[in-house]
Design a protein around this motif. Sequence first.
Motif, mmCIF file in Angstrom:
data_model
loop_
_atom_site.group_PDB
_atom_site.id
_atom_site.type_symbol
_atom_site.label_atom_id
_atom_site.label_comp_id
_atom_site.label_asym_id
_atom_site.label_seq_id
_atom_site.Cartn_x
_atom_site.Cartn_y
_atom_site.Cartn_z
ATOM 1 N N ALA A 90 -8.795 -14.922 3.172
ATOM 2 C CA ALA A 90 -7.547 -14.708 2.990
ATOM 3 C C ALA A 90 -7.059 -15.755 2.180
ATOM 4 C CB ALA A 90 -6.741 -15.430 4.466
ATOM 5 N N ASP A 91 -5.698 -15.293 1.283
ATOM 6 C CA ASP A 91 -5.462 -16.492 0.421
ATOM 7 C C ASP A 91 -4.300 -17.082 0.970
ATOM 8 O OD1 ASP A 91 -3.844 -13.948 0.452
ATOM 9 O OD2 ASP A 91 -4.176 -13.575 -1.705
ATOM 10 N N ILE A 92 -3.795 -18.326 0.459
ATOM 11 C CA ILE A 92 -2.846 -19.071 1.451
ATOM 12 C C ILE A 92 -1.785 -19.627 0.560
ATOM 13 C CG2 ILE A 92 -4.939 -19.985 2.834
ATOM 14 C CD1 ILE A 92 -4.709 -22.785 1.291
ATOM 15 N N ALA A 115 6.218 -14.773 -0.981
ATOM 16 C CA ALA A 115 6.635 -13.391 -1.041
ATOM 17 C C ALA A 115 5.469 -12.521 -1.640
ATOM 18 C CB ALA A 115 7.717 -13.257 -2.498
ATOM 19 N N CYS A 116 4.176 -12.724 -1.068
ATOM 20 C CA CYS A 116 3.139 -11.901 -1.488
ATOM 21 C C CYS A 116 2.461 -11.665 -0.191
ATOM 22 C CB CYS A 116 2.239 -12.451 -2.466
ATOM 23 S SG CYS A 116 1.278 -11.197 -3.391
ATOM 24 N N GLY A 117 2.926 -12.234 0.999
ATOM 25 C CA GLY A 117 2.317 -11.876 2.417
ATOM 26 C C GLY A 117 1.126 -12.858 2.698
ATOM 27 N N HIS A 118 0.847 -13.861 1.787
ATOM 28 C CA HIS A 118 -0.223 -14.944 2.051
ATOM 29 C C HIS A 118 0.040 -15.517 3.371
ATOM 30 C CE1 HIS A 118 -1.437 -14.588 -2.554
ATOM 31 N NE2 HIS A 118 -1.096 -13.280 -2.069
ATOM 32 N N ASP A 119 1.205 -15.874 3.699
ATOM 33 C CA ASP A 119 1.283 -16.473 5.013
ATOM 34 C C ASP A 119 0.798 -15.469 5.980
ATOM 35 O OD1 ASP A 119 3.232 -14.489 4.387
ATOM 36 O OD2 ASP A 119 5.054 -15.375 5.491
ATOM 37 N N ALA A 150 -4.688 -20.633 -4.295
ATOM 38 C CA ALA A 150 -4.464 -20.533 -5.620
ATOM 39 C C ALA A 150 -4.750 -18.939 -6.098
ATOM 40 C CB ALA A 150 -4.904 -21.237 -6.593
ATOM 41 N N GLU A 151 -4.259 -17.721 -5.279
ATOM 42 C CA GLU A 151 -4.551 -16.710 -5.665
ATOM 43 C C GLU A 151 -3.579 -16.187 -6.683
ATOM 44 O OE1 GLU A 151 -4.789 -12.753 -6.700
ATOM 45 O OE2 GLU A 151 -3.010 -13.512 -5.707
ATOM 46 N N GLU A 152 -2.099 -16.836 -6.823
ATOM 47 C CA GLU A 152 -1.204 -16.356 -7.420
ATOM 48 C C GLU A 152 -1.276 -16.943 -9.070
ATOM 49 O OE1 GLU A 152 0.644 -14.099 -6.825
ATOM 50 O OE2 GLU A 152 1.038 -13.715 -4.781
ATOM 51 N N LYS A 153 -2.219 -18.044 -9.350
ATOM 52 C CA LYS A 153 -1.945 -18.569 -10.643
ATOM 53 C C LYS A 153 -3.407 -18.605 -11.273
ATOM 54 C CE LYS A 153 0.329 -22.864 -12.486
ATOM 55 N NZ LYS A 153 0.217 -22.550 -13.788
ATOM 56 N N GLN A 178 -7.810 -8.144 3.219
ATOM 57 C CA GLN A 178 -6.946 -7.233 3.190
ATOM 58 C C GLN A 178 -5.480 -7.803 2.476
ATOM 59 O OE1 GLN A 178 -6.210 -6.378 7.333
ATOM 60 N NE2 GLN A 178 -6.202 -8.585 7.909
ATOM 61 N N HIS A 179 -4.613 -6.980 2.087
ATOM 62 C CA HIS A 179 -3.428 -7.344 1.547
ATOM 63 C C HIS A 179 -2.338 -6.391 2.099
ATOM 64 C CE1 HIS A 179 -0.412 -8.990 -1.197
ATOM 65 N NE2 HIS A 179 -1.469 -9.764 -1.680
ATOM 66 N N CYS A 180 -1.191 -7.259 2.319
ATOM 67 C CA CYS A 180 -0.018 -6.601 2.883
ATOM 68 C C CYS A 180 0.423 -5.559 1.875
ATOM 69 C CB CYS A 180 1.182 -7.744 3.049
ATOM 70 S SG CYS A 180 0.843 -8.968 4.232
ATOM 71 N N ALA A 347 -3.455 -6.842 -10.065
ATOM 72 C CA ALA A 347 -4.813 -7.670 -10.014
ATOM 73 C C ALA A 347 -5.031 -8.637 -8.989
ATOM 74 C CB ALA A 347 -4.931 -8.292 -11.548
ATOM 75 N N GLU A 348 -6.027 -9.022 -8.631
ATOM 76 C CA GLU A 348 -6.346 -9.929 -7.565
ATOM 77 C C GLU A 348 -7.755 -10.548 -7.698
ATOM 78 O OE1 GLU A 348 -6.998 -11.097 -4.305
ATOM 79 O OE2 GLU A 348 -5.019 -10.669 -3.643
ATOM 80 N N ASP A 349 -7.671 -11.933 -7.267
ATOM 81 C CA ASP A 349 -8.896 -12.535 -7.821
ATOM 82 C C ASP A 349 -9.884 -12.477 -6.524
ATOM 83 O OD1 ASP A 349 -7.953 -14.377 -5.766
ATOM 84 O OD2 ASP A 349 -8.364 -16.173 -6.717
HETATM 85 ZN ZN ZN Z 1 -1.105 -11.527 -2.769
#
Ligand code: ZN
Length: 405
Positions: A90-92, A115-119, A150-153, A178-180, A347-349
Amino acid sequence: MQNDELSILATRVREAAQRLYPDIAAVRRHLHMHPELSYQEFRTTAFIKEYLAKLGIEPEPQLLETGVVAVLRGTGAPESKERKTVALRADIDALPLQEENSHDFCSTEAGCMHACGHDMHTAMLLGAASVLSDMKDELNGDVLLIFQPAEEKAPGGAKPMIDAGLLKRYQPSAIFAQHCFSSVQSGSVAMCKGGFMAAADELYITVHGQGGHASSPHKTRDPILASAHIITALQHLVSRVAPPHEPAVLSIASINGGHATNIIPGKVTMQGTMRTMNEELRSLLHERFEKTVKQVAEAFEVEADVEIRFGYPVLYNDPDMTDLAWEAAKEYLGDENVHPSAPLMTAEDFAYYLRECPGSFWQLGTGLADDKPGNLLHSPTFNPDEHSLETGVGMMSYLALRYLR
Ligand SMILES: [Zn+2]
Ligand SMILES: [Zn+2]
């Protein structure tokens, strides 16, 4: 016989996920109210550790300043050489965005929002840890829990974790995440085999000319006219260099130069993005991008500096692991709730893990038929249906059990 066994297992997970739902929704709301930007997820890291401690799961040594790695040991099979580890990730982190929702658990941090559902992702992996620690005796191997920062940066948290030895140390033989997605109905998932998400590279161009009076253009070397031709010429990369069956995007999304009606400026800067689904095409387009910019510039007697900053690579879903996830999803959610997904140019890391370890990344539906128009990822009004938490907790748990069987 085997099918009966699996359906009993699926039912047990479904019941556990349902029981856990109120707790996981509360966890998600807490994380939503206290978001943290990439590389700064200190409170989130402490919160995850606390939750795991309550389950009796000790965190592994810290790989980066933030993020948590933990191992859940199954007791369903004896220790042996063939013992397998499956990783769940999971990304946080959250985004630099001011929330505009009106629910009562909005972000309490100005200019920062999940706003990317990482919560949701974090809460669901904690939920899976809880379900699986209650079902340890059914786990015929170990589960590596990865809470990645740090998935977003760019450069993202995945690569530094892998560079710090994550996969070498714990040797997972498969990895899932998985991703929302609000475009997929809550209660269902969508999966794509092979190239699923794009490599995203940043493009920077500076065109240097000779400025002067706009009434005497022949005495200047006009970077604005040259830039217009460069932008037009670049469009041939997608329409004439990339094969028609290969997805590719090239967008020049920013152009700056000049400030008056009668002055030709000395310089123009441009920025854009290039997205590809295939590493070979990616390098070919990089090469042709530079050549096109430089040679058009030369024709206009201006000079161009070109910089391509590498973003995340192509996210490639292993066909066998995606088949397994697909089958498991059908067993767990029912055939009607598992859909094929087209490739996406986002894109996704998570892509970095999949370069080292076979696995699959799927879309978890968080949308409802009557969603408001602004319910989009990276939007200040992103508002995923929380019932999808139950689906996501169950999917992660069931797939881990299923893979280790
Ligand atoms: Zn995301
Ligand atoms: Zn995002």
